[in-house]
Design a protein around this motif. Structure first.
Motif, short mmCIF file in Angstrom:
data_model
loop_
_atom_site.label_atom_id
_atom_site.label_comp_id
_atom_site.label_asym_id
_atom_site.label_seq_id
_atom_site.Cartn_x
_atom_site.Cartn_y
_atom_site.Cartn_z
N ASP B 96 58.58 97.69 1.22
CA ASP B 96 58.89 98.80 0.33
C ASP B 96 58.83 98.27 -1.10
OD1 ASP B 96 59.90 100.90 -1.06
OD2 ASP B 96 61.32 101.47 0.52
N ALA B 98 58.97 99.70 -3.98
CA ALA B 98 59.89 100.25 -4.97
C ALA B 98 61.27 99.62 -4.85
CB ALA B 98 60.00 101.77 -4.79
N LYS B 99 61.70 99.37 -3.61
CA LYS B 99 63.06 98.84 -3.43
C LYS B 99 63.08 97.32 -3.32
CE LYS B 99 64.87 102.87 -1.02
NZ LYS B 99 65.29 103.36 0.30
N HIS B 100 61.91 96.69 -3.32
CA HIS B 100 61.79 95.23 -3.21
C HIS B 100 62.43 94.70 -1.94
CE1 HIS B 100 60.03 94.72 -7.11
NE2 HIS B 100 60.92 95.56 -7.59
#
Lengths: 482, 159
Positions: B96, B98-100
């Motif tokens: 993911d 965006a959330k790393h």
């Protein structure tokens, strides 16, 4: 061979069952740890523990941080007493026919009955169910009785040899896919015919896909039921006449069958569709029909409201009244239908006062300014009985302690004192002379308005002297003659 | 032999409720990816291989073959290099961006501890997912290996 520290969880967990109301299939939802987590208990005959993605939101109905616990005026939290006096005071200036009432189709039969009785006590006649517009249309069609047409049970659906599906049932109720799979792979020769203009998830499973022109599903159904010659229908819906006749014959000769109708918002004449579905089911032996509504208790709430208040307006009549300014105040029970609906929000801006009983704060900014919001108990906290798509009655008990939210029956009992009534001094609660003076003042205001109209339109000026910049902000406007 | 999650392609209707159940069980972060094909929205389950390529590729021992024959990922050891996602031969580890984080199926260890089946299998609306012994599944592999429905749809589209 798993870690022992994970086993601690299970000791205090107790599984309790309730009902999902996000569609009218009636799946069981089981919660554990007092509503902290979902337990997929496999003992429910409808879904056997399965839940669709939408059904998982039931968990948020129980323990979402945004769940309402106190009444609110706008965004300010108030006590119940203050809220009730506020409602009394604000409803006072309206006449009875200036107040409307909308009941959500997610509520229980008891709640719908309580709303109907309260509306009768208040003298409000503009009572209506608030569901999806397509569902209400389909329910209108459901009222036309066809002798011999029966509602199918889920067992009948599972055992039937021919399925006729109108619309995308697997997007609306994916839990049904287990039974549709049973029909598809259970016995050789079973047929699943899907009538839909689009390629959908349901058409993956179809043995035959009748891709008609968009919006012509009622015509196809009329042709299949024999109410319309196949050639005429073929010219309208774009499916060959031979194909229509062949499908109709195959369905007629099947040993048992079910017609599933899904009302959809962009399809015209859902009522006609339901009528022909019933005709199709009645035409040959051992055929039954099912209509899947978007909201869980559409059948029950509509039936209750129809029985208690026979002369209620239709959906479009009520919206027309709001648009023309004939309804100035609205009582919304269960949900705000204008949330995420821009055209409705434009109409709702005409309203002067809104009482909204719901689970969450409304998403629609239209009703925030002068509205009062009451916390409502969901089916997990309040319980109730519900009529599902297959005509069966399902009851659920309160399984979670209510944190401040109140069942609709209680709210209705509290609201029974808050009567609207501008000109009738006897029905005003303890404020007779005040309302009389108010009425006189208003009459004076009307006379003044008439005079002003005779003199022609008044150009408003502002404190800032620039009408174009701040003309929209009405609180800066000063009337020359006023 | 250990139990694993199996998918019957003929039954799956692509409703993604397995991903929703996974998210509600794992602090609103679904560990289950879905294929990006429009013709088939299939869940991509981790197979918990015997010789996991992701564990071999991991520079920090965040991916590990545990004693109970599952492959688990340690949140604290992971440095976010995404080597596992490149190494996985089945493409089931989808980071993911965006959330790393790099979510990976943990086979619902807390449910297994209570003697339950994983959430995705329990919530499957169509009965396509099953939690069964590997040996049993290999015995009737022909039943599950190729999907007639998927093949028919795919061929039908291209015709």
């Amino acid at each position: 061979m798993v870690a022992d520290n994970l086993k601690v969880k299970s000791e205090n967990s107790k599984i309790r069952n309730s009902l999902c109301l996000f569609c009218s299939l009636g799946c069981g939802v089981s919660l554990r740890d007092e509503g902290k987590a979902l337990a997929y208990a496999q003992d429910n005959p409808v879904n056997k523990g399965a839940l669709c993605p939408r059904g998982h939101y039931n968990l948020e109905l129980v323990n979402h941080p945004g769940r309402l616990a106190e009444p609110q005026i706008g965004k300010r939290k108030v006590s119940w007493e203050e809220a009730l006096t506020f409602i009394k005071q604000e409803l006072q200036p309206f006449r009875k026919d200036e107040v409307g009432c909308l009941v959500s189709c997610l509520l229980s039969n008891e709640a719908a009955l309580a709303v109907a009785r309260t509306a009768q006590a208040l003298g409000v006649k503009n009572v209506l169910t608030a569901g999806a517009a397509a569902d209400l249309e389909a329910y209108e069609g459901n009222k036309w009785t066809v002798p011999g047409a029966e509602l199918a049970s889920l067992d009948h659906l599972e055992k039937s040899e021919a399925l006729l599906i109108i619309g995308d049932i697997l997007s609306r109720s994916p839990v049904l896919s287990r039974r549709i799979n049973q029909v598809k792979y259970g016995k050789r020769g079973n047929q699943i015919v899907v009538i839909d203009p689009n390629q959908t998830r349901t058409t993956w499973f179809a043995t035959d896909h009748l891709a008609c022109r968009p919006g012509t599903e009622p015509v196809v159904l009329a042709a299949l039921a024999g109410a319309l010659p196949a050639e005429e229908a073929a010219a309208i819906c774009g499916i060959a006449a031979a194909k229509l006749e062949q499908t109709a014959a195959a369905f007629r000769t099947a040993a048992s069958g079910t017609v599933i109708y899904v009302p959809q918002s962009k399809r015209p004449r859902n009522d006609l569709g339901v009528y022909y579905v019933k005709k199709l089911a009645a035409a040959s032996p051992n055929k039954k029909y099912l209509v899947y509504y978007l909201f869980g208790n559409t059948l029950g709430v509509n039936t209750v409201i129809d029985r208690e208040i026979p002369d209620h307006p239709t959906y479009h009549e009520l919206l027309g009244k709001i648009e023309r300014g004939e309804i100035k105040s609205l009582l919304l029970f269960g949900e705000d239908i204008s949330a995420g609906h821009e055209e409705l929000q434009k109409k709702f801006r005409m309203l002067k006062f809104v009482v909204y009983a719901g689970y969450f704060e409304s998403e629609s900014p239209a009703i925030y300014d002068n509205s009062i919001i009451l916390p409502l108990a969901s089916q997990f906290e309040g319980g109730g009985s519900y009529v599902l798509a297959d005509g069966s009655l399902a009851a659920c008990e309160p399984i979670v302690p209510a944190a401040g939210s109140v069942p609709l029956e209680k709210i209705c009992g509290l609201l029974a004192d808050c009567k609207p009534g501008r000109n009738d001094a006897r029905e005003c609660v303890g404020q007779g002379p005040v309302t009389k003076a108010k009425a006189e003042a208003e009459a004076e205001g009307e006379v003044r308005a008439v005079r002003a109209a005779e003199q022609g339109p008044v150009k408003p000026i502002t404190y800032f002297g620039n009408n174009q910049l701040v003309g929209n902000f009405f609180w800066f406007q000063v009337n020359k003659n006023g | 032999m250990a139990k694993r999650v199996f998918l019957n392609l003929d039954l799956c209707c692509g409703c993604k409720s397995c991903a929703a159940a996974c998210a509600y069980g794992h602090h609103l972060q679904s560990l289950l990816g879905h294929s990006q094909l429009k013709a088939a929205e299939l869940p991509l389950h981790c197979l918990h291989c015997d010789q996991p390529a992701c564990a071999a590729a991991c520079p920090n021992e965040a991916m590990k073959k545990m004693a109970d024959e599952t492959v688990q990922r340690s949140q604290y050891r992971c440095v976010g290099c995404r080597s596992c996602s490149v190494a996985c031969p089945f493409g089931v580890i989808q980071p993911d961006l965006a959330k790393h984080i790099t979510p990976k199926c943990d086979l619902c260890l807390d449910r297994l501890a209570e003697g339950e089946i994983p959430r995705c299998v329990a919530t499957c609306t169509s009965g396509a997912l099953s939690f069964a012994e590997v040996d049993e599944q290999i015995a009737d592999r022909n039943k599950n290996l190729i999907s007639v429905r998927m093949l028919a749809n795919f061929v039908g589209r291209r015709r």
